[in-house]
Design a protein around this motif. Structure first.
Motif, PDB file in Angstrom:
ATOM      1  N   GLU A  77       0.842  -1.185   0.000  1.00 20.81           N
ATOM      2  CA  GLU A  77       0.000   0.000   0.000  1.00 20.81           C
ATOM      3  C   GLU A  77       0.883   1.243   0.000  1.00 20.81           C
ATOM      4  OE1 GLU A  77      -2.185  -3.321   2.189  1.00 20.81           O
ATOM      5  OE2 GLU A  77      -0.140  -2.519   2.093  1.00 20.81           O
ATOM      6  N   ASN A  78       0.408   2.308  -0.637  1.00 15.56           N
ATOM      7  CA  ASN A  78       1.236   3.507  -0.825  1.00 15.56           C
ATOM      8  C   ASN A  78       1.847   4.022   0.473  1.00 15.56           C
ATOM      9  OD1 ASN A  78       0.416   3.372  -3.491  1.00 15.56           O
ATOM     10  ND2 ASN A  78      -1.118   4.986  -3.298  1.00 15.56           N
ATOM     11  N   ILE A  79       1.088   3.976   1.557  1.00 15.27           N
ATOM     12  CA  ILE A  79       1.562   4.530   2.820  1.00 15.27           C
ATOM     13  C   ILE A  79       2.759   3.766   3.368  1.00 15.27           C
ATOM     14  CG2 ILE A  79       0.101   3.164   4.367  1.00 15.27           C
ATOM     15  CD1 ILE A  79       0.759   6.965   4.612  1.00 15.27           C
ATOM     16  N   GLU A  80       2.969   2.524   2.904  1.00 18.68           N
ATOM     17  CA  GLU A  80       4.061   1.684   3.396  1.00 18.68           C
ATOM     18  C   GLU A  80       5.357   1.865   2.613  1.00 18.68           C
ATOM     19  OE1 GLU A  80       3.808  -0.069   6.070  1.00 18.68           O
ATOM     20  OE2 GLU A  80       1.653   0.159   6.373  1.00 18.68           O
ATOM     21  N   HIS A  81       5.314   2.608   1.511  1.00 20.10           N
ATOM     22  CA  HIS A  81       6.475   2.684   0.624  1.00 20.10           C
ATOM     23  C   HIS A  81       7.716   3.219   1.327  1.00 20.10           C
ATOM     24  CE1 HIS A  81       4.001   2.756  -3.392  1.00 20.10           C
ATOM     25  NE2 HIS A  81       3.795   1.670  -2.663  1.00 20.10           N
ATOM     26  N   ARG A  82       7.550   4.296   2.089  1.00 18.93           N
ATOM     27  CA  ARG A  82       8.733   4.907   2.709  1.00 18.93           C
ATOM     28  C   ARG A  82       9.436   3.941   3.652  1.00 18.93           C
ATOM     29  NH1 ARG A  82       9.254  10.482   6.401  1.00 18.93           N
ATOM     30  NH2 ARG A  82      11.387  10.016   7.127  1.00 18.93           N
ATOM     31  N   ALA A  83       8.674   3.318   4.556  1.00 16.87           N
ATOM     32  CA  ALA A  83       9.300   2.435   5.549  1.00 16.87           C
ATOM     33  C   ALA A  83      10.024   1.271   4.880  1.00 16.87           C
ATOM     34  CB  ALA A  83       8.249   1.917   6.524  1.00 16.87           C
ATOM     35  N   LEU A  84       9.405   0.689   3.858  1.00 17.33           N
ATOM     36  CA  LEU A  84      10.042  -0.447   3.191  1.00 17.33           C
ATOM     37  C   LEU A  84      11.281  -0.019   2.403  1.00 17.33           C
ATOM     38  CD1 LEU A  84       6.857  -2.367   1.988  1.00 17.33           C
ATOM     39  CD2 LEU A  84       8.450  -3.055   3.801  1.00 17.33           C
ATOM     40  N   ALA A  85      11.195   1.132   1.750  1.00 13.53           N
ATOM     41  CA  ALA A  85      12.360   1.605   0.996  1.00 13.53           C
ATOM     42  C   ALA A  85      13.514   1.966   1.929  1.00 13.53           C
ATOM     43  CB  ALA A  85      11.974   2.813   0.144  1.00 13.53           C
ATOM     44  N   GLU A  86      13.206   2.598   3.052  1.00  9.45           N
ATOM     45  CA  GLU A  86      14.268   2.949   3.994  1.00  9.45           C
ATOM     46  C   GLU A  86      14.904   1.702   4.584  1.00  9.45           C
ATOM     47  OE1 GLU A  86      13.156   7.370   5.694  1.00  9.45           O
ATOM     48  OE2 GLU A  86      12.175   5.652   6.648  1.00  9.45           O
ATOM     49  N   ARG A  87      14.101   0.673   4.864  1.00 13.42           N
ATOM     50  CA  ARG A  87      14.677  -0.569   5.395  1.00 13.42           C
ATOM     51  C   ARG A  87      15.548  -1.239   4.345  1.00 13.42           C
ATOM     52  NH1 ARG A  87      13.590  -4.760   9.182  1.00 13.42           N
ATOM     53  NH2 ARG A  87      15.443  -6.088   9.061  1.00 13.42           N
ATOM     54  N   ALA A  88      15.079  -1.258   3.095  1.00 10.95           N
ATOM     55  CA  ALA A  88      15.885  -1.843   2.019  1.00 10.95           C
ATOM     56  C   ALA A  88      17.208  -1.104   1.872  1.00 10.95           C
ATOM     57  CB  ALA A  88      15.110  -1.819   0.706  1.00 10.95           C
ATOM     58  N   ALA A  89      17.159   0.224   1.895  1.00 13.56           N
ATOM     59  CA  ALA A  89      18.392   1.004   1.784  1.00 13.56           C
ATOM     60  C   ALA A  89      19.340   0.692   2.933  1.00 13.56           C
ATOM     61  CB  ALA A  89      18.061   2.496   1.746  1.00 13.56           C
ATOM     62  N   ALA A  90      18.796   0.574   4.152  1.00 20.47           N
ATOM     63  CA  ALA A  90      19.625   0.249   5.310  1.00 20.47           C
ATOM     64  C   ALA A  90      20.276  -1.118   5.180  1.00 20.47           C
ATOM     65  CB  ALA A  90      18.782   0.299   6.593  1.00 20.47           C
ATOM     66  N   GLU A  91      19.616  -2.014   4.440  1.00 18.76           N
ATOM     67  CA  GLU A  91      20.156  -3.349   4.209  1.00 18.76           C
ATOM     68  C   GLU A  91      21.095  -3.397   3.001  1.00 18.76           C
ATOM     69  OE1 GLU A  91      19.678  -6.056   6.033  1.00 18.76           O
ATOM     70  OE2 GLU A  91      18.161  -5.314   7.427  1.00 18.76           O
ATOM     71  N   GLY A  92      21.252  -2.257   2.317  1.00 19.52           N
ATOM     72  CA  GLY A  92      22.102  -2.206   1.131  1.00 19.52           C
ATOM     73  C   GLY A  92      21.479  -2.862  -0.078  1.00 19.52           C
ATOM     74  N   VAL A  93      20.145  -2.832  -0.149  1.00 16.77           N
ATOM     75  CA  VAL A  93      19.403  -3.522  -1.200  1.00 16.77           C
ATOM     76  C   VAL A  93      18.805  -2.504  -2.168  1.00 16.77           C
ATOM     77  CG1 VAL A  93      17.388  -4.991  -1.640  1.00 16.77           C
ATOM     78  CG2 VAL A  93      18.886  -5.468   0.305  1.00 16.77           C
ATOM     79  N   HIS A  94      18.914  -2.761  -3.465  1.00 16.91           N
ATOM     80  CA  HIS A  94      18.383  -1.861  -4.487  1.00 16.91           C
ATOM     81  C   HIS A  94      16.856  -1.950  -4.527  1.00 16.91           C
ATOM     82  CE1 HIS A  94      22.463  -1.168  -5.835  1.00 16.91           C
ATOM     83  NE2 HIS A  94      22.654  -2.471  -5.906  1.00 16.91           N
ATOM     84  N   ILE A  95      16.219  -0.855  -5.007  1.00 18.44           N
ATOM     85  CA  ILE A  95      14.770  -0.710  -4.848  1.00 18.44           C
ATOM     86  C   ILE A  95      14.100  -0.280  -6.144  1.00 18.44           C
ATOM     87  CG2 ILE A  95      12.932   0.438  -3.531  1.00 18.44           C
ATOM     88  CD1 ILE A  95      15.516   1.375  -1.707  1.00 18.44           C
ATOM     89  N   LEU A  96      13.071  -1.012  -6.533  1.00 19.94           N
ATOM     90  CA  LEU A  96      12.098  -0.557  -7.528  1.00 19.94           C
ATOM     91  C   LEU A  96      10.784  -0.397  -6.778  1.00 19.94           C
ATOM     92  CD1 LEU A  96      11.218   0.042 -10.468  1.00 19.94           C
ATOM     93  CD2 LEU A  96      10.661  -2.402 -10.680  1.00 19.94           C
ATOM     94  N   CYS A  97      10.221   0.802  -6.777  1.00 21.98           N
ATOM     95  CA  CYS A  97       9.022   1.090  -5.985  1.00 21.98           C
ATOM     96  C   CYS A  97       7.838   1.318  -6.912  1.00 21.98           C
ATOM     97  CB  CYS A  97       9.251   2.316  -5.105  1.00 21.98           C
ATOM     98  SG  CYS A  97       7.887   2.656  -3.962  1.00 21.98           S
ATOM     99  N   GLU A  98       6.733   0.659  -6.597  1.00 30.46           N
ATOM    100  CA  GLU A  98       5.492   0.910  -7.330  1.00 30.46           C
ATOM    101  C   GLU A  98       5.121   2.375  -7.200  1.00 30.46           C
ATOM    102  OE1 GLU A  98       2.784   0.850  -9.704  1.00 30.46           O
ATOM    103  OE2 GLU A  98       3.573  -1.182  -9.399  1.00 30.46           O
ATOM    104  N   LYS A  99       4.449   2.898  -8.214  1.00 28.70           N
ATOM    105  CA  LYS A  99       4.006   4.292  -8.164  1.00 28.70           C
ATOM    106  C   LYS A  99       2.745   4.423  -7.321  1.00 28.70           C
ATOM    107  CE  LYS A  99       0.273   3.649 -10.698  1.00 28.70           C
ATOM    108  NZ  LYS A  99      -1.090   3.918 -10.177  1.00 28.70           N
ATOM    109  N   PRO A 100       2.496   5.616  -6.747  1.00 27.91           N
ATOM    110  CA  PRO A 100       3.413   6.747  -6.645  1.00 27.91           C
ATOM    111  C   PRO A 100       4.540   6.423  -5.670  1.00 27.91           C
ATOM    112  CG  PRO A 100       1.506   7.152  -5.266  1.00 27.91           C
ATOM    113  CD  PRO A 100       1.240   5.864  -5.995  1.00 27.91           C
ATOM    114  N   LEU A 101       5.645   7.130  -5.810  1.00 23.65           N
ATOM    115  CA  LEU A 101       6.787   6.855  -4.946  1.00 23.65           C
ATOM    116  C   LEU A 101       6.405   6.939  -3.480  1.00 23.65           C
ATOM    117  CD1 LEU A 101       9.864   6.320  -4.747  1.00 23.65           C
ATOM    118  CD2 LEU A 101      10.184   8.808  -4.736  1.00 23.65           C
TER     119      LEU A 101
END
Length: 341
Positions: A77-101
């Motif tokens: 869900e859109n509201i979850e995008h930030r938390a998941l992307a930040e966790r992925a970045a912290a893990e050193g993992v590349h990210i493709l995010c569904e729109k909207p960012l």
């Protein structure tokens, strides 16, 4: 390469999984921990993963991180995008995010900053940019076949997304309705064609129930002014009759120039138009847009450098949508700040 799909909340997750399964040397894992909270009848979780086949299902995101993906595709869900992307970045993992960012400019900026700090790729899932019809249109514009561009109109219409993924009409999860969901695809194509982001937005919306009361807007018209003088319009409405196929009207784009015009409907697999220099512009296509998007993302992962459409592009569109909502609230055009780089 190990790729994880985070959530099956967005229907596009299923087509991304199918596309990844067609690619060689991909090890795929899926986690959909939010499935248990969806309304009765909405698919998800291990049952849907089994239907899709060829995927390794993990019950939680923590298990995904322990599995050690090289990259993730965020389809929550859109509201979850930030938390998941930040966790992925912290893990050193590349990210493709569904729109909207993201649902707010602040969240979008935080996602871009997290990816930059971690040195990981952040891209946004705009598959229509990879449509052969759109690529032909862009080539025509770049070559000057249409002359100077003077006007652009776009539509991105569909049915009210209820019954399959009801979170789209819950503003606490989606961040908004038709403006949030449908403006960004068309804005991405227009910005790419013109090579600039808009400097002003004016928007109006409506909330016609079409099957029940709605807490979000179901129709909208957005006008954009660009620094070079072009005015563009986007019909972003959830206006299709419920149950009708969306094909042919998910994104259409009409471009008018001083020496010609062109029109595309990527999901209808066609570009039509006329050029004073080239004569007719008429072609048909079978566009594997999700495959092309994912190939671009995987290439970016291998190179370690984000390709377009990247997080900054996605952030500009979140800023645009925020301006559109402000315009509907005030009833006036809203200036947009230059895109941050």
């Amino acid at each position: 390469m190990k790729i994880a799909v985070l959530s099956l909340a967005h229907p596009h997750a299923q087509s991304y999984i199918a596309a990844l399964q067609r690619m060689p040397d991909i090890e795929l894992a899926v986690s959909d921990p939010g499935h248990a909270t969806r309304p009765v009848g909405e698919s998800g979780g291990p049952a849907l993963a089994r239907e899709l086949g060829g995927t390794h299902y993990l019950a939680s995101y923590d298990e995904i991180w322990r599995w050690g993906p090289d990259a993730v595709i965020v389809c929550a869900e859109n509201i979850e995008h930030r938390a998941l992307a930040e966790r992925a970045a912290a893990e050193g993992v590349h990210i493709l995010c569904e729109k909207p960012l993201a649902t707010t400019p602040e969240d979008a900026s935080a996602m871009v900053a997290a990816a930059d700090a971690a040195g990981v790729v952040l891209m946004v899932a705009y598959p229509v940019r990879f449509s052969p019809a759109y690529e032909e249109l862009r080539e025509s514009v770049r070559k000057g076949s249409l002359g100077e561009i003077v006007a652009i109109s776009a539509t991105n219409c569909g049915g009210v997304p209820v019954g399959t993924r009801s979170w789209f009409i819950d503003p606490a999860l989606s961040g908004g309705g038709a403006l949030t969901d449908h403006v960004v695809h068309a804005a991405d194509l227009i910005g790419d064609l013109l090579g600039e982001e808009p400097v002003e937005v004016y928007a109006t919306t409506t909330a016609i129930p079409n099957g029940g009361s709605r807490a979000v807007e179901t129709g909208g018209l957005v006008s954009l002014r660009y620094e070079g003088g072009v005015i563009a319009s986007i019909d972003c409405s959830w206006s299709r009759t419920n149950g009708a196929p969306d094909v042919g009207d998910l994104v259409t784009l009409s471009v008018v120039g001083t020496e010609g015009f062109a029109e595309i409907a990527p999901f209808a697999d066609i570009l039509t138009g006329w050029s004073a220099r080239r004569g007719s512009l008429a072609h048909s296509y079978v566009p594997p847009m999700d495959d092309l998007l994912l190939r671009e993302f995987l290439l970016a992962v291998r190179e370690g450098v984000a390709r377009q459409p990247d997080g900054r592009t996605g952030r500009a569109h979140v800023e645009l949508v925020a301006g559109a909502y402000e315009s509907t609230r005030l009833g006036t055009p809203i200036p947009l700040r230059p895109a941050l780089h």
